[in-house]
Design a protein around this motif. Structure first.
Motif, PDB file in Angstrom:
ATOM      1  N   ALA A 137       0.726  -1.153   0.185  1.00 14.95           N
ATOM      2  CA  ALA A 137      -0.001  -0.383  -0.074  1.00 14.95           C
ATOM      3  C   ALA A 137       1.052   1.466   0.094  1.00 14.95           C
ATOM      4  O   ALA A 137       1.555   1.639   0.493  1.00 14.95           O
ATOM      5  N   SER A 138       0.870   2.206  -1.259  1.00 14.41           N
ATOM      6  CA  SER A 138       1.389   2.924  -1.611  1.00 14.41           C
ATOM      7  C   SER A 138       0.457   4.386  -0.999  1.00 14.41           C
ATOM      8  O   SER A 138      -0.504   4.224   0.019  1.00 14.41           O
ATOM      9  N   GLY A 139       1.412   5.307  -0.749  1.00 11.07           N
ATOM     10  CA  GLY A 139       0.552   7.020   0.046  1.00 11.07           C
ATOM     11  C   GLY A 139       0.383   7.164   1.188  1.00 11.07           C
ATOM     12  O   GLY A 139      -0.820   8.012   1.213  1.00 11.07           O
ATOM     13  N   PHE A 140       0.982   6.106   1.949  1.00  7.57           N
ATOM     14  CA  PHE A 140       0.243   6.945   3.481  1.00  7.57           C
ATOM     15  C   PHE A 140       1.419   8.028   4.175  1.00  7.57           C
ATOM     16  O   PHE A 140       2.232   8.236   3.595  1.00  7.57           O
ATOM     17  N   CYS A 153       3.486  15.128   8.274  1.00  7.38           N
ATOM     18  CA  CYS A 153       4.579  16.010   7.473  1.00  7.38           C
ATOM     19  C   CYS A 153       5.118  16.134   6.346  1.00  7.38           C
ATOM     20  O   CYS A 153       5.302  16.300   5.574  1.00  7.38           O
ATOM     21  N   GLY A 154       4.239  15.072   5.785  1.00  8.13           N
ATOM     22  CA  GLY A 154       3.950  15.150   4.333  1.00  8.13           C
ATOM     23  C   GLY A 154       2.998  13.848   4.563  1.00  8.13           C
ATOM     24  O   GLY A 154       2.474  13.144   4.475  1.00  8.13           O
ATOM     25  N   TRP A 155       2.229  14.382   3.613  1.00  7.52           N
ATOM     26  CA  TRP A 155       0.846  13.628   2.690  1.00  7.52           C
ATOM     27  C   TRP A 155       0.961  12.396   2.083  1.00  7.52           C
ATOM     28  O   TRP A 155       0.772  10.882   1.465  1.00  7.52           O
ATOM     29  N   ASP A 156       3.060  11.740   2.238  1.00 10.82           N
ATOM     30  CA  ASP A 156       3.459  10.528   1.411  1.00 10.82           C
ATOM     31  C   ASP A 156       5.263  10.893   1.323  1.00 10.82           C
ATOM     32  O   ASP A 156       4.990  12.650   1.678  1.00 10.82           O
ATOM     33  N   LEU A 157       5.241  10.058   0.898  1.00 12.33           N
ATOM     34  CA  LEU A 157       6.833   9.900   1.013  1.00 12.33           C
ATOM     35  C   LEU A 157       7.724  11.229   0.446  1.00 12.33           C
ATOM     36  O   LEU A 157       8.108  11.953   0.448  1.00 12.33           O
ATOM     37  N   ARG A 178      -4.402   9.756   3.035  1.00 11.25           N
ATOM     38  CA  ARG A 178      -4.704   8.599   3.445  1.00 11.25           C
ATOM     39  C   ARG A 178      -4.636   8.137   5.144  1.00 11.25           C
ATOM     40  O   ARG A 178      -3.734   8.540   5.784  1.00 11.25           O
ATOM     41  N   PRO A 179      -5.981   7.118   5.927  1.00 12.35           N
ATOM     42  CA  PRO A 179      -5.666   7.225   6.532  1.00 12.35           C
ATOM     43  C   PRO A 179      -4.793   6.058   7.609  1.00 12.35           C
ATOM     44  O   PRO A 179      -5.075   4.912   6.323  1.00 12.35           O
ATOM     45  N   VAL A 180      -3.836   6.413   8.153  1.00 15.63           N
ATOM     46  CA  VAL A 180      -3.303   5.134   9.497  1.00 15.63           C
ATOM     47  C   VAL A 180      -4.135   4.928   9.957  1.00 15.63           C
ATOM     48  O   VAL A 180      -4.086   5.021  11.164  1.00 15.63           O
ATOM     49  N   ASP A 181      -4.629   2.774  10.384  1.00 11.98           N
ATOM     50  CA  ASP A 181      -5.802   2.788  10.845  1.00 11.98           C
ATOM     51  C   ASP A 181      -4.493   2.884  12.880  1.00 11.98           C
ATOM     52  O   ASP A 181      -3.531   3.410  13.103  1.00 11.98           O
ATOM     53  N   PHE A 182      -5.549   3.444  13.365  1.00 10.08           N
ATOM     54  CA  PHE A 182      -5.230   4.608  15.027  1.00 10.08           C
ATOM     55  C   PHE A 182      -4.304   4.857  14.958  1.00 10.08           C
ATOM     56  O   PHE A 182      -4.498   6.566  15.173  1.00 10.08           O
TER      57      PHE A 182
END
Length: 188
Positions: A137-140, A153-157, A178-182
Motif C-alpha cells: 500500500a502506497s500513499g500513506f 509531515c507529508g501527505w506521502d513520502l 490516507r488514514p492510518v489505522d489508530f
C-alpha cells in the motif's frame, strides 16, 4: 474526497535524494530489504522500499538498516509505542478503543500494549518521522511522532521529502490524508 497516489519511482526517489544534502550509500537490494523485514518483524511500504533501493542516506537521523546497530534500530522502531506507553503511565493517556481503563497501572499498561500490538507498525524514515509499514500500500502520510503528539509531515513520502528537504511548502492536500489505522486518530 481523497486524491489518488502515484507510486514513487526509482528515478523520482534518486532525484528527491539529491535534495537531502546528505551523503548516500548505494541502495539496498530486495533481498537486503526482505532480510531487514524478517529480522525486525515489519514490512516496508512500497514507496519506502523504492526510496531505499535508490540509495540510503547516511547520518544520525537516518536509520542504517544494513550496517546499523540492531539494538538502536529496534529502539527506533519501538519509539512510537514506547512514547504512548509513557503517556499512559505518566500522563493518564487512554484511548476509547482500548476499552475501560484498568485501575491498576500495570494492568493498564498491559492492556495498552496489547492494543498497540495490533496497530500498524510505524517505520522510521528520518529522525522521529515515520511511515506506516503496510506492505503493498502506497500513499500513506509521513507522521511526526513524539509520545502522543502526532502530526502529518507529508501527505506521502514524496511530499514529505519535498517539504522537509527541498524547501517546498507542504502542498495542499485535496481531501483527507490516507488514514492510518489508530495513528490517524492521534493527529492534531
Amino acid at each position: 474526497m481523497s486524491h489518488v497516489q502515484q507510486v514513487l519511482t526509482a528515478e523520482e526517489a534518486r532525484t528527491l535524494q539529491e535534495s537531502l544534502g546528505e551523503p548516500l550509500r548505494p541502495g539496498l537490494s530486495d533481498t537486503d530489504l526482505d532480510d531487514v523485514e524478517a529480522q525486525f518483524g515489519f514490512r516496508f511500504s512500497p514507496d519506502h522500499r523504492t526510496f531505499l533501493t535508490a540509495g540510503v542516506p547516511v547520518g544520525d537521523r537516518w536509520p542504517d538498516w544494513l550496517h546499523g546497530n540492531p539494538d538502536h534500530l529496534r529502539k527506533r522502531l519501538d519509539w512510537p509505542v514506547d512514547g504512548l506507553l509513557y503517556e499512559v503511565e505518566h500522563n493518564g493517556l487512554w484511548r476509547p478503543s482500548w476499552g475501560a481503563r484498568p485501575r491498576v497501572l500495570s494492568n493498564a499498561l498491559a492492556c495498552a500494549r496489547r492494543s498497540l500490538a495490533a496497530v500498524p507498525q510505524l517505520v522510521p524514515v528520518c529522525g522521529h518521522r515515520y511511515l506506516p509499514g503496510i506492505a503493498g500500500a502506497s500513499g500513506f502520510p509521513v507522521l511526526s511522532v513524539y509520545h502522543s503528539d502526532v502530526t502529518i509531515c507529508g501527505w506521502d513520502l514524496r511530499s514529505y521529502l519535498r517539504h522537509e528537504f527541498g524547501g517546498s511548502p507542504l502542498e495542499e492536500q485535496p481531501g483527507e490524508a490516507r488514514p492510518v489505522d489508530f495513528w490517524s486518530e492521534l493527529v492534531d
